[in-house]
Design an enzyme around this catalytic site. Structure first.
Site, PDB file in Angstrom:
ATOM      1  N   SER A  97       1.169  -7.528  -0.551  1.00 23.53           N
ATOM      2  CA  SER A  97       1.848  -8.480   0.328  1.00 23.53           C
ATOM      3  C   SER A  97       1.041  -9.733   0.642  1.00 23.53           C
ATOM      4  O   SER A  97       1.590 -10.702   1.163  1.00 23.53           O
ATOM      5  CB  SER A  97       2.281  -7.809   1.636  1.00 23.53           C
ATOM      6  OG  SER A  97       1.193  -7.573   2.488  1.00 23.53           O
ATOM      7  N   THR A 111       1.102  -4.250   4.413  1.00 22.56           N
ATOM      8  CA  THR A 111       0.851  -4.553   5.822  1.00 22.56           C
ATOM      9  C   THR A 111       0.221  -5.927   6.048  1.00 22.56           C
ATOM     10  O   THR A 111       0.289  -6.452   7.156  1.00 22.56           O
ATOM     11  CB  THR A 111      -0.052  -3.487   6.452  1.00 22.56           C
ATOM     12  OG1 THR A 111      -1.277  -3.395   5.711  1.00 22.56           O
ATOM     13  CG2 THR A 111       0.633  -2.124   6.469  1.00 22.56           C
ATOM     14  N   ASP A 112      -0.389  -6.533   5.026  1.00 20.94           N
ATOM     15  CA  ASP A 112      -1.102  -7.797   5.233  1.00 20.94           C
ATOM     16  C   ASP A 112      -0.205  -8.894   5.804  1.00 20.94           C
ATOM     17  O   ASP A 112      -0.606  -9.636   6.698  1.00 20.94           O
ATOM     18  CB  ASP A 112      -1.735  -8.278   3.923  1.00 20.94           C
ATOM     19  CG  ASP A 112      -3.003  -7.516   3.578  1.00 20.94           C
ATOM     20  OD1 ASP A 112      -3.370  -6.603   4.336  1.00 20.94           O
ATOM     21  OD2 ASP A 112      -3.626  -7.833   2.548  1.00 20.94           O
ATOM     22  N   THR A 154       0.819  -1.217   0.000  1.00 23.08           N
ATOM     23  CA  THR A 154       0.000   0.000   0.000  1.00 23.08           C
ATOM     24  C   THR A 154       0.846   1.257   0.000  1.00 23.08           C
ATOM     25  O   THR A 154       0.472   2.266  -0.590  1.00 23.08           O
ATOM     26  CB  THR A 154      -0.928   0.004   1.234  1.00 23.08           C
ATOM     27  OG1 THR A 154      -1.770  -1.145   1.180  1.00 23.08           O
ATOM     28  CG2 THR A 154      -1.802   1.247   1.266  1.00 23.08           C
TER      29      THR A 154
END
Length: 352
Positions: free
Chosen positions: A81, A114-115, A34
């Site tokens: 990710s 961030t995932d 992101t």
């Protein structure tokens, strides 16, 4: 007058060069996410294209970085990710170790979605062989959004990687003016910028007033203290996660074994408890040589050890201690590159 201006310009240039020579060198490895995402409008904060921007674009958007470090950017991959793979994890670990072996490099920043950021952070926490800071950073809003959080997060991450006080603390996660340890930090909210927390042990520190403040140390062994060496690895053993729920059974366990899993993480309910029908399937998996580790789906707390007469002990299940399922999976993958001995693997879970 012309000579005076030229002399002044030369003096400024020399001063700038001298200042740059005194600043630490920080390498930025980019993977997408992101923080490098773009959307069709400034108000669009979901449904954007992750990993769209190149790393140099992100660096150029934060000119203040040059006041704190000499940075170089390297694009490893450009992905969202949720598509992270073992291949990329190994590539990152090897590249980090190559860079950190250079005495000129003070630290590394990795831009990441961030995932699965916490998974990459913990994998590097187990495989990086240096005391120098390695900092993972991402954002919850794409670069094109109003109040995008990426630029400030990136600045903070670079300053953290350049900070001598950040050395030998394990791999770090830097978002939203907060510093998390790779082992404990986890994503807790789908969209909020305050998503990364450490529910069991709390934050490692804060960024306040432009300064880094460390509030505690991580007590688990990490980075240069671990026994894992990925320098000659080109793949990792298959380890699957089976998520517990009401009315569970052994269908997914059997499927994992059939697919060639060398290990299974049970994301159990409560204190790592397992449905009786799933328990049968996991016990059968152990008999076939699959290593089974109990973890918890709760998101915090410790899966307490079981005694010698406990049914889980008798079935041969190991204890994931305080690791969440996704991190327990990574440790088991690396453990299986070293040994199949359940006793030794259990020791690793209590150590790392």
């Amino acid at each position: 007058m012309k000579k005076t201006l030229l002399a002044a310009a030369l003096a400024l240039s020399l001063a700038g060069s001298a200042l740059a020579a005194q600043l630490p060198n920080v390498a930025i490895l980019a993977t997408g996410g992101t923080i490098a995402g773009t959307a069709g409008s400034s108000t669009q904060v979901t449904g954007y294209k992750a990993g769209d921007l190149a790393i140099q674009t992100l660096i150029d958007a934060v000119p203040a970085i040059k006041d704190f470090a000499n940075v170089s950017g390297e694009q490893i991959v450009k992905i969202s990710s949720n598509n992270m793979t073992d291949d990329v994890l190994l590539k990152l670990a090897k590249r980090c170790n190559e860079l950190l072996a250079d005495p000129k490099i003070a630290g590394i920043v990795i831009t990441h979605g961030t995932d699965t950021l916490e998974e990459t952070a913990y994998f590097l926490n187990l495989t990086v062989k240096s005391k120098k800071p390695v900092v993972l950073v991402g954002s919850m809003r794409p670069a094109t959004a109003i109040s995008a959080d990426g630029p400030m997060n990136l600045l903070n991450a670079v300053k953290l990687a350049a900070d001598p006080n950040a050395q030998d603390r394990g791999v770090l996660i830097a978002l939203n003016d907060q510093i998390n340890a790779a082992r404990e930090g986890t994503k807790t909210n789908t969209t909020n910028v305050d998503t990364f927390q450490a529910p069991t042990l709390g934050l490692l520190g804060y960024v306040a007033g432009g300064q880094n403040y460390f509030l505690r140390d991580t007590t688990m062994k990490h980075t240069h203290e671990t026994e894992f060496d990925v320098s000659k690895l080109d793949k990792l053993p298959r380890v699957d996660i089976v998520y517990s729920h009401a009315n569970d059974d052994s269908v997914l366990v059997d499927a994992a074994v059939k697919a060639g899993a060398k290990g299974i993480i049970s994301a159990g309910s409560g204190n790592g408890s397992i449905h009786k029908d799933t328990e049968v399937g996991l016990a059968n998996a152990v008999k076939k040589g699959v290593v089974v580790v109990r973890s918890s789906r709760t998101g915090s707390g410790i899966v307490t050890p079981t005694g010698p007469d406990d049914k889980y002990t008798k079935a041969g299940f190991l204890n994931g201690y305080s690791l969440n399922p996704q991190k327990a999976r990574l440790l088991l993958q690396l453990a299986l590159t070293k040994t199949n001995d359940p006793k030794k693997i259990q020791e690793m879970f209590m150590k790392y």
